[in-house]
Design a protein around this motif. Structure first.
Motif, PDB file in Angstrom:
ATOM      1  N   THR A 300      18.818   6.620-116.161  1.00 55.37           N
ATOM      2  CA  THR A 300      20.044   5.897-116.484  1.00 55.37           C
ATOM      3  C   THR A 300      21.230   6.842-116.578  1.00 55.37           C
ATOM      4  OG1 THR A 300      18.740   4.267-117.688  1.00 55.37           O
ATOM      5  CG2 THR A 300      21.098   4.307-118.119  1.00 55.37           C
ATOM      6  N   ALA A 301      21.022   8.024-117.143  1.00 52.01           N
ATOM      7  CA  ALA A 301      22.102   9.002-117.215  1.00 52.01           C
ATOM      8  C   ALA A 301      22.540   9.440-115.822  1.00 52.01           C
ATOM      9  CB  ALA A 301      21.656  10.207-118.041  1.00 52.01           C
ATOM     10  N   ILE A 302      21.592   9.502-114.889  1.00 48.80           N
ATOM     11  CA  ILE A 302      21.914   9.879-113.506  1.00 48.80           C
ATOM     12  C   ILE A 302      22.759   8.783-112.854  1.00 48.80           C
ATOM     13  CG2 ILE A 302      20.921  10.311-111.224  1.00 48.80           C
ATOM     14  CD1 ILE A 302      18.530  11.617-112.681  1.00 48.80           C
ATOM     15  N   ILE A 303      22.432   7.507-113.141  1.00 50.34           N
ATOM     16  CA  ILE A 303      23.238   6.404-112.604  1.00 50.34           C
ATOM     17  C   ILE A 303      24.663   6.482-113.128  1.00 50.34           C
ATOM     18  CG2 ILE A 303      23.506   3.888-112.542  1.00 50.34           C
ATOM     19  CD1 ILE A 303      20.481   3.641-112.735  1.00 50.34           C
ATOM     20  N   SER A 304      24.825   6.930-114.373  1.00 50.52           N
ATOM     21  CA  SER A 304      26.152   6.951-114.993  1.00 50.52           C
ATOM     22  C   SER A 304      27.138   7.833-114.243  1.00 50.52           C
ATOM     23  CB  SER A 304      26.045   7.418-116.452  1.00 50.52           C
ATOM     24  OG  SER A 304      25.708   8.798-116.527  1.00 50.52           O
ATOM     25  N   ARG A 305      26.639   8.805-113.489  1.00 50.26           N
ATOM     26  CA  ARG A 305      27.555   9.719-112.804  1.00 50.26           C
ATOM     27  C   ARG A 305      28.142   9.128-111.525  1.00 50.26           C
ATOM     28  NH1 ARG A 305      23.147  14.244-110.689  1.00 50.26           N
ATOM     29  NH2 ARG A 305      22.228  12.987-109.000  1.00 50.26           N
ATOM     30  N   VAL A 306      27.567   8.032-111.001  1.00 51.36           N
ATOM     31  CA  VAL A 306      28.068   7.459-109.745  1.00 51.36           C
ATOM     32  C   VAL A 306      28.784   6.129-109.965  1.00 51.36           C
ATOM     33  CG1 VAL A 306      26.312   8.595-108.344  1.00 51.36           C
ATOM     34  CG2 VAL A 306      25.862   6.315-109.265  1.00 51.36           C
ATOM     35  N   VAL A 307      28.870   5.648-111.227  1.00 54.18           N
ATOM     36  CA  VAL A 307      29.595   4.410-111.508  1.00 54.18           C
ATOM     37  C   VAL A 307      30.927   4.752-112.170  1.00 54.18           C
ATOM     38  CG1 VAL A 307      27.497   3.029-111.728  1.00 54.18           C
ATOM     39  CG2 VAL A 307      28.451   4.143-113.757  1.00 54.18           C
ATOM     40  N   ASP A 308      31.809   3.758-112.227  1.00 56.10           N
ATOM     41  CA  ASP A 308      33.132   4.002-112.816  1.00 56.10           C
ATOM     42  C   ASP A 308      33.062   4.175-114.324  1.00 56.10           C
ATOM     43  OD1 ASP A 308      34.364   3.743-110.304  1.00 56.10           O
ATOM     44  OD2 ASP A 308      34.473   1.571-110.509  1.00 56.10           O
ATOM     45  N   GLY A 309      32.189   3.427-114.979  1.00 58.27           N
ATOM     46  CA  GLY A 309      32.109   3.528-116.428  1.00 58.27           C
ATOM     47  C   GLY A 309      30.796   2.995-116.967  1.00 58.27           C
ATOM     48  N   THR A 310      30.444   3.454-118.176  1.00 61.58           N
ATOM     49  CA  THR A 310      29.189   3.059-118.820  1.00 61.58           C
ATOM     50  C   THR A 310      29.490   2.391-120.150  1.00 61.58           C
ATOM     51  OG1 THR A 310      27.930   4.855-117.804  1.00 61.58           O
ATOM     52  CG2 THR A 310      27.011   3.871-119.794  1.00 61.58           C
ATOM     53  N   ILE A 311      28.821   1.271-120.392  1.00 56.64           N
ATOM     54  CA  ILE A 311      28.888   0.583-121.685  1.00 56.64           C
ATOM     55  C   ILE A 311      27.549   0.778-122.393  1.00 56.64           C
ATOM     56  CG2 ILE A 311      29.058  -1.658-122.834  1.00 56.64           C
ATOM     57  CD1 ILE A 311      30.871  -2.575-120.581  1.00 56.64           C
ATOM     58  N   ILE A 312      27.613   1.232-123.637  1.00 52.71           N
ATOM     59  CA  ILE A 312      26.395   1.476-124.416  1.00 52.71           C
ATOM     60  C   ILE A 312      26.232   0.344-125.424  1.00 52.71           C
ATOM     61  CG2 ILE A 312      25.158   3.082-125.900  1.00 52.71           C
ATOM     62  CD1 ILE A 312      27.016   5.300-124.873  1.00 52.71           C
ATOM     63  N   LEU A 313      25.136  -0.375-125.318  1.00 56.22           N
ATOM     64  CA  LEU A 313      24.824  -1.433-126.288  1.00 56.22           C
ATOM     65  C   LEU A 313      24.030  -0.819-127.433  1.00 56.22           C
ATOM     66  CD1 LEU A 313      24.830  -4.501-126.960  1.00 56.22           C
ATOM     67  CD2 LEU A 313      22.590  -4.608-125.859  1.00 56.22           C
ATOM     68  N   THR A 314      24.483  -1.071-128.652  1.00 51.50           N
ATOM     69  CA  THR A 314      23.792  -0.521-129.811  1.00 51.50           C
ATOM     70  C   THR A 314      23.579  -1.628-130.830  1.00 51.50           C
ATOM     71  OG1 THR A 314      23.866   1.245-131.476  1.00 51.50           O
ATOM     72  CG2 THR A 314      25.929   0.149-130.977  1.00 51.50           C
ATOM     73  N   ASN A 315      22.556  -1.523-131.638  1.00 50.51           N
ATOM     74  CA  ASN A 315      22.176  -2.585-132.568  1.00 50.51           C
ATOM     75  C   ASN A 315      22.647  -2.291-133.985  1.00 50.51           C
ATOM     76  OD1 ASN A 315      20.373  -3.236-130.251  1.00 50.51           O
ATOM     77  ND2 ASN A 315      19.638  -4.783-131.676  1.00 50.51           N
ATOM     78  N   TYR A 316      23.277  -3.273-134.576  1.00 55.33           N
ATOM     79  CA  TYR A 316      23.772  -3.155-135.949  1.00 55.33           C
ATOM     80  C   TYR A 316      22.614  -2.858-136.912  1.00 55.33           C
ATOM     81  CZ  TYR A 316      25.588  -4.672-140.487  1.00 55.33           C
ATOM     82  OH  TYR A 316      25.942  -4.735-141.808  1.00 55.33           O
ATOM     83  N   GLY A 317      22.778  -1.791-137.686  1.00 54.71           N
ATOM     84  CA  GLY A 317      21.814  -1.466-138.728  1.00 54.71           C
ATOM     85  C   GLY A 317      20.490  -0.906-138.244  1.00 54.71           C
ATOM     86  N   LYS A 318      20.317  -0.753-136.927  1.00 55.68           N
ATOM     87  CA  LYS A 318      19.059  -0.245-136.383  1.00 55.68           C
ATOM     88  C   LYS A 318      19.255   1.075-135.637  1.00 55.68           C
ATOM     89  CE  LYS A 318      16.924  -4.807-135.906  1.00 55.68           C
ATOM     90  NZ  LYS A 318      16.331  -5.800-134.961  1.00 55.68           N
ATOM     91  N   THR A 319      20.331   1.156-134.879  1.00 52.90           N
ATOM     92  CA  THR A 319      20.587   2.380-134.119  1.00 52.90           C
ATOM     93  C   THR A 319      21.109   3.469-135.046  1.00 52.90           C
ATOM     94  OG1 THR A 319      21.124   1.101-132.145  1.00 52.90           O
ATOM     95  CG2 THR A 319      21.879   3.381-132.203  1.00 52.90           C
ATOM     96  N   LYS A 320      20.483   4.617-135.026  1.00 48.50           N
ATOM     97  CA  LYS A 320      20.942   5.733-135.828  1.00 48.50           C
ATOM     98  C   LYS A 320      22.150   6.385-135.153  1.00 48.50           C
ATOM     99  CE  LYS A 320      17.653   5.256-138.838  1.00 48.50           C
ATOM    100  NZ  LYS A 320      17.971   4.733-140.180  1.00 48.50           N
ATOM    101  N   ILE A 321      23.100   6.804-135.981  1.00 51.40           N
ATOM    102  CA  ILE A 321      24.298   7.465-135.460  1.00 51.40           C
ATOM    103  C   ILE A 321      23.910   8.694-134.649  1.00 51.40           C
ATOM    104  CG2 ILE A 321      26.410   8.675-136.129  1.00 51.40           C
ATOM    105  CD1 ILE A 321      26.545   6.861-138.575  1.00 51.40           C
ATOM    106  N   LYS A 322      22.898   9.400-135.125  1.00 55.25           N
ATOM    107  CA  LYS A 322      22.437  10.599-134.421  1.00 55.25           C
ATOM    108  C   LYS A 322      21.917  10.249-133.029  1.00 55.25           C
ATOM    109  CE  LYS A 322      19.142  14.424-134.874  1.00 55.25           C
ATOM    110  NZ  LYS A 322      18.076  15.014-135.731  1.00 55.25           N
ATOM    111  N   ASN A 323      21.164   9.142-132.910  1.00 52.62           N
ATOM    112  CA  ASN A 323      20.616   8.736-131.612  1.00 52.62           C
ATOM    113  C   ASN A 323      21.715   8.321-130.658  1.00 52.62           C
ATOM    114  OD1 ASN A 323      18.098   9.206-132.672  1.00 52.62           O
ATOM    115  ND2 ASN A 323      17.642   7.067-133.065  1.00 52.62           N
ATOM    116  N   LEU A 324      22.714   7.596-131.171  1.00 54.90           N
ATOM    117  CA  LEU A 324      23.842   7.201-130.324  1.00 54.90           C
ATOM    118  C   LEU A 324      24.604   8.431-129.851  1.00 54.90           C
ATOM    119  CD1 LEU A 324      25.532   5.000-129.046  1.00 54.90           C
ATOM    120  CD2 LEU A 324      26.786   4.770-131.196  1.00 54.90           C
ATOM    121  N   GLY A 325      24.702   9.431-130.713  1.00 53.76           N
ATOM    122  CA  GLY A 325      25.349  10.686-130.313  1.00 53.76           C
ATOM    123  C   GLY A 325      24.584  11.391-129.203  1.00 53.76           C
TER     124      GLY A 325
END
Length: 350
Positions: A300-325
């Motif tokens: 997925t990170a490799i795909i991100s380099r050939v598209v115009d932009g990436t949207i990251i979906l994250t879950n309230y209260g479940k996704t750790k800030i460290k993981n999103l970083g």
């Protein structure tokens, strides 16, 4: 009445196996105002025993006063009455105290939980701590009504923001949607974003870019040839991409499925080229990749380099800030552009 002389004799007469000081604490002596009456109250685990102790104290007291002061006009007006109810049970008081203690415990728990909680919950976690843009908040889905008005409004807001950016900068026509977890929510967002774009007359192509799980293809019940087969040829110039694109049940929404299984899956996504993406942009207003879960695969990170932009979906209260970083760093390390974050499953949005 509360002196050691009286209490020690009471203990002796009644064979009480109890320390004098403890016995003294269980006794209350009161004098009636403007009278010569004295009342004795004794508390004990046994109401009968409490009455016996009170009556014995009165007898010993009278005997002591007569022998010491030669006063013989002291008498017992009324023997101790045994109470039918515990003296220290006050329901209103106990309920009030329990309520206040409960409130304090809840407040303290909430404060401590918030201090120790390291999950993504608001714009501060996204924009201030991670320096990412919070594109949209999606409310928690009702199991009975998954497409309620609040959810539809949030999807329309997200569409309008992307459409505005695209119109203003002539970019963001190719979008990758990925997530830190929750595969179904990511695919749900991809499909519904395509649908709301189609509602304003946009032609949208969804590409199932999750080569390992192909969740979008399974949901759309299309496991025909697709992206895998195109990447396998590694010869994009003369390939007819239309053979790998299929209409869907939604007007103006098309699908390029993940493709048929093949050998040598690892590293195949590296064959994806910007030239191929540019060809797709000629026929579609928006090309949306349904990517895999970042952190579990670098595809997925490799795909991100050939598209115009990436949207990251994250879950309230479940996704750790460290993981999103970490997801942010993976995309940026590949030269990808992050459009922003969508915070999903947020409760109590008004």
């Amino acid at each position: 009445l509360n002196s050691d002389a009286i209490l020690d004799e009471v203990k002796k007469n009644l064979n009480l196996d109890q320390k004098t000081e403890k016995l003294r604490k269980s006794i209350e002596i009161e004098t009636e105002e403007n009278t010569e009456f004295i009342s004795i109250e004794v508390s004990n685990y046994s109401p009968v025993y409490a009455g016996i102790i009170a009556n014995e104290m009165a007898k010993v007291f009278i005997a002591k006063v007569e022998s010491i002061y030669n006063i013989d006009n002291i008498c017992i007006v009324e023997n101790a009455k045994i109470s039918n109810e515990p003296y220290n049970i006050k329901h209103l008081r106990d309920i009030s105290v329990s309520f206040l203690v409960g409130v304090v415990v809840i407040v303290m728990y909430t404060i401590i939980f918030d201090l120790l909680d390291s999950s993504v919950r608001n714009s501060i976690d996204v924009e201030e701590k991670l320096k990412l843009k919070l594109l949209q908040i999606i409310p928690r889905k009702n199991k009975k009504d998954k497409q309620n008005d609040e959810i539809r409004d949030s999807l329309h807001n997200l569409r309008n923001k992307i459409n505005y950016f695209e119109s203003y900068s002539n970019q963001n026509k190719t979008i990758l949607i990925t997530a830190t977890e929750n595969l179904k929510s990511k695919t749900w967002l991809t499909l519904n974003l395509a649908i709301v774009f189609s509602e304003i007359g946009k032609r949208v192509l969804i590409i199932d870019g999750d080569l390992k799980r192909s969740n979008m293809s399974k949901i759309m019940k299309n496991e025909e040839k697709g992206l895998k087969d195109i990447l396998e040829t590694n010869y994009f110039e003369n390939i007819d991409v239309n053979k790998y694109i299929y209409p869907t049940e939604y007007s103006n929404v098309y699908l390029m499925p993940c493709g048929i299984s093949y050998d040598g899956e690892i590293g195949l996504i590296n064959n994806l080229r910007e030239e191929f993406i540019e060809r797709l942009k000629e026929n579609y207003d928006f090309v949306i990749f349904d990517g895999g879960i970042l952190g579990k695969t670098m595809d997925t990170a490799i795909i991100s380099r050939v598209v115009d932009g990436t949207i990251i979906l994250t879950n309230y209260g479940k996704t750790k800030i460290k993981n999103l970083g970490s997801v942010k760093n993976d995309i940026l390390s590949m030269g990808g552009n992050i459009m922003g974050v969508v915070l999903d499953d947020v409760p109590n949005i008004k």
